[in-house]
Design an enzyme around this catalytic site. Sequence first.
Site, PDB file in Angstrom:
ATOM      1  N   ASP A   6     -29.214 -68.140  42.951  1.00 15.44           N
ATOM      2  CA  ASP A   6     -29.402 -69.215  43.169  1.00 15.44           C
ATOM      3  C   ASP A   6     -29.047 -70.406  41.948  1.00 15.44           C
ATOM      4  O   ASP A   6     -28.251 -69.613  41.066  1.00 15.44           O
ATOM      5  CB  ASP A   6     -31.138 -69.460  42.882  1.00 15.44           C
ATOM      6  CG  ASP A   6     -31.737 -70.880  43.614  1.00 15.44           C
ATOM      7  OD1 ASP A   6     -30.853 -71.982  43.752  1.00 15.44           O
ATOM      8  OD2 ASP A   6     -32.969 -70.763  43.730  1.00 15.44           O
TER       9      ASP A   6
HETATM   10  C1  BGC Z   1     -32.542 -74.272  44.776  1.00 10.65           C
HETATM   11  C2  BGC Z   1     -31.987 -73.740  46.298  1.00 10.65           C
HETATM   12  C3  BGC Z   1     -31.115 -74.652  46.445  1.00 10.65           C
HETATM   13  C4  BGC Z   1     -29.954 -74.691  45.474  1.00 10.65           C
HETATM   14  C5  BGC Z   1     -28.623 -75.574  45.670  1.00 10.65           C
HETATM   15  C6  BGC Z   1     -31.819 -74.494  44.079  1.00 10.65           C
HETATM   16  O1  BGC Z   1     -32.500 -75.399  42.709  1.00 10.65           O
HETATM   17  O2  BGC Z   1     -33.698 -73.289  44.599  1.00 10.65           O
HETATM   18  O3  BGC Z   1     -32.894 -73.621  47.314  1.00 10.65           O
HETATM   19  O4  BGC Z   1     -30.059 -73.893  47.554  1.00 10.65           O
HETATM   20  O5  BGC Z   1     -30.557 -75.307  44.324  1.00 10.65           O
HETATM   21  O6  BGC Z   1     -29.232 -76.807  45.936  1.00 10.65           O
END
Ligand code: BGC
Length: 853
Positions: A268
């Site tokens: 993530d």
């Molecule tokens: C989120 C993800 C997301 C990523 C990119 C993160 O903060 O937890 O779900 O895909 O950001 O935007």
Amino acid sequence: MALTRSLTRRDMARLLGAAVAVAAAPAPRTARRADVAPALGPDRRADVDALLRQLTLEEKISLLHGARDPASKGQAGYLPGVPRLGIPEVRLADGPAGVRVTASATALPAPVALAATFAPDLARRFGAVIGREGRALGMDVLLSPMTNIVRVPQAGRNFETLGEDPLLAAAMVAGEVRGIQGEGLIATAKHYAANNFEHARQSVDAQVDERTLREIYLPAFEAAVAAGVGSVMAAYNRVNGVYAAENAHLLTEILRDEWRFAGWVMSDWSATHSGVPAVTAGLDMEMPSGVNFAGLAAAVTSGKLAGSAVDTAVRRVLVQLDRFGLLGGARPRPALDPRAGARTAREIALAGAVLLRNERDLLPLDRADLAGLAVIGPTAAHPLAGGGGSARVIPAHAESPLDALRRQAGPGGRISWATGVDLEGVPVPASALSLRRTPRDGTPQGSTPQGGTSQGGTSQAAAQIDHTGANALPPGTSWTWTGTLTAPETGDYDLRIQGAGGVPAFNGSISLTVGGVRTGSVGALIGGNSSLIATSGGLTNAGGVVHLESGRPTPITITATGAPGTPLQVRLAWITPRRRQEALREAAALAAGARTALVFAFNEGTEGADRASLALAKGQDAVIEAVAAANARTAVVLNTGDPVLMPWLERVPSVLQMWYPGQEGADATATLLLGGADPGGKLPVTFPRRAEDAPTAPAERYPGEGGVAVYGEGVFVGYRHYDANHVEPLFPFGHGLSYTRFAYGGLSVRAAGGGLSVSFTVTNTGRREGTEVAQVYLGPPPRPPVPMPPRALAGFARVRLRPGERRRLTVTVSRRALQYWSDGRWVLAGGRRTVHVGSSSRDLRLRQEVAVR
Ligand code: BGC
């Protein structure tokens, strides 16, 4: 009537055979090429190995971490590729409810609404819309589906999930992955694993036992892998003491060794905590940058990391790029098809709507209702199409429910509206302000703000801050206003900072600080508090409630940093205690004069923050109470992503849960309210009566103590908890009424394929066409080998029936549904077990005992 019958001896013998087969069952295979867009051409695996040999170490590492996109389309992630070898740039975009880039895209209903359809074929079509649009908009990887289970009723991202039940989530995730990837976009199952709330999400340690992981939190990920998902995203949190992004048990032992996952794992965003340990544990890619992974080249050179470990990770990435036809030349991209997207969005909004309550058949509305209808609530006039954070999609258009109701009611309709809850307020009057304004860096020379304000740095005695519309500030303006705010009377003031045209900034670029506390921030992704509901003039609206004493000046600061090319709009507004009361009175008066009242209520689910309370915010309960007191024919439409408390429920005949229904949600809402379609959805989450009834009510379970959240409820998540502890929910899992009625009968259960085949007949006994989701639940053996819930969902079937029509349905219960996890394997829970069939987890109509040995 409940039926009881035992399986025949032959059935039991087959079940016994299944038990043997279960122990020897192979791990689910990852998908073959047939699961991705068929036109991808022959397998070019050989090319991947040749490519690997030609890549320099630096080039390899560049494929393992994100970078800044020189030609960003507003997406979340980017890999530069290795053009000299035909490895293309790769763009990765959110998200779960539609493609999130700068360009507009179809805003589909929130995934929780999709889950409420209990229709894996709709999940496939939902995925196909995103898959095609993602490709059309220049993307290669989609950061979706969200595969986490709802554990905590107030968790900020519940709306992004597919509900609280692992079997339902698994079926829907698999459908969605197939839909996305069938269009040639690589899907990502996220966030692996036990990422179930937002509080301290980047560090919290989820302490969860292995059985609970296997039975509750992992099945949907396993289903994604079995459906051929190309990538998996490791979560922010720790699982049993180890960050998910360097957790060898999750990333290697389970994902690769057991499930045979052939794709790659990315972290993530900023969830990577190390280089060598993470790669060694099974992480292949750091996102969105290379803070840790850029150092892998040095680690290989110095001998701290085997070059083969890097090759393994790179191979996993390249194999997927190859599988999706992305290597060796540009793959043609389809054209956008917004009409098809809109059709699917509408269909799913209709199919996922849940009729929670409908006393005296108040709904659907008839002509008389429409000839005197009072519509109340901000989300009636300003559509709340989706939740916030990385799942937010900006559609090209979204009608308001009020306009859709008026349109569908036609000339005979007399529909009036009152906000009931004022979210917008009025500009703070000059009499309450004493301000100084100072230009900051980047101010275009000579720019003079309009609206009677004076030049930067000078005292501004009597002016509102209302640089909107024709009074907007020039593009690129940067200003700071400092001064004081003095309230005319003591009370709680909702202070709003409203704006547009700020530079894109993670923490927002137009903000309000009151008494040293940042109270409102426009445009922030994380930690900001912009409302998902724009002002009537289309401004982003942020802020918070502050207690002000009459006559006492409170220091305030407003900063605004404008983007080039677009006027900067800034307004300071407030909703005074008096205005709140007026709005409530207006709503009640409107309802009193109408034949029927419709109140739209909402919550704003978003990434980055859990809800502080399960109650509706902003005094909405008081508005519903007042409207219901004024008009007995009151229906409530909910635009929420998860459960809310309903202290007014007994006084409101009808409640329709529309979730965040996407860009076509207004038309779907009006169609359902007017009876043009039957609300065909069922709750994919339990709605508790009280927050303290939830399985995660003890603080050590949520939000945790000392950075640790103990998943002490074990497998008793969602309805399993309520059923096991005899706690009456407000609305149970699987609940959802229809405008017609259904009768159940003729249950027969037989062994099949290692599991069970459950057949029964559903009849539409009402006078309208309608949709039912028949649900099959399985009870535990009399002496369960491990604590088991009284009932667990084992299968379901969605069926649409004309009046009087009956249909024989057969639901397959997999052998996995008969098993529990123990000592590293799935074990059959043998003995007499009860198969229940019904219309919800608490409206069980048929029952039969079967001997499972
Ligand atoms: C989120 C993800 C997301 C990523 C990119 C993160 O903060 O937890 O779900 O895909 O950001 O935007």
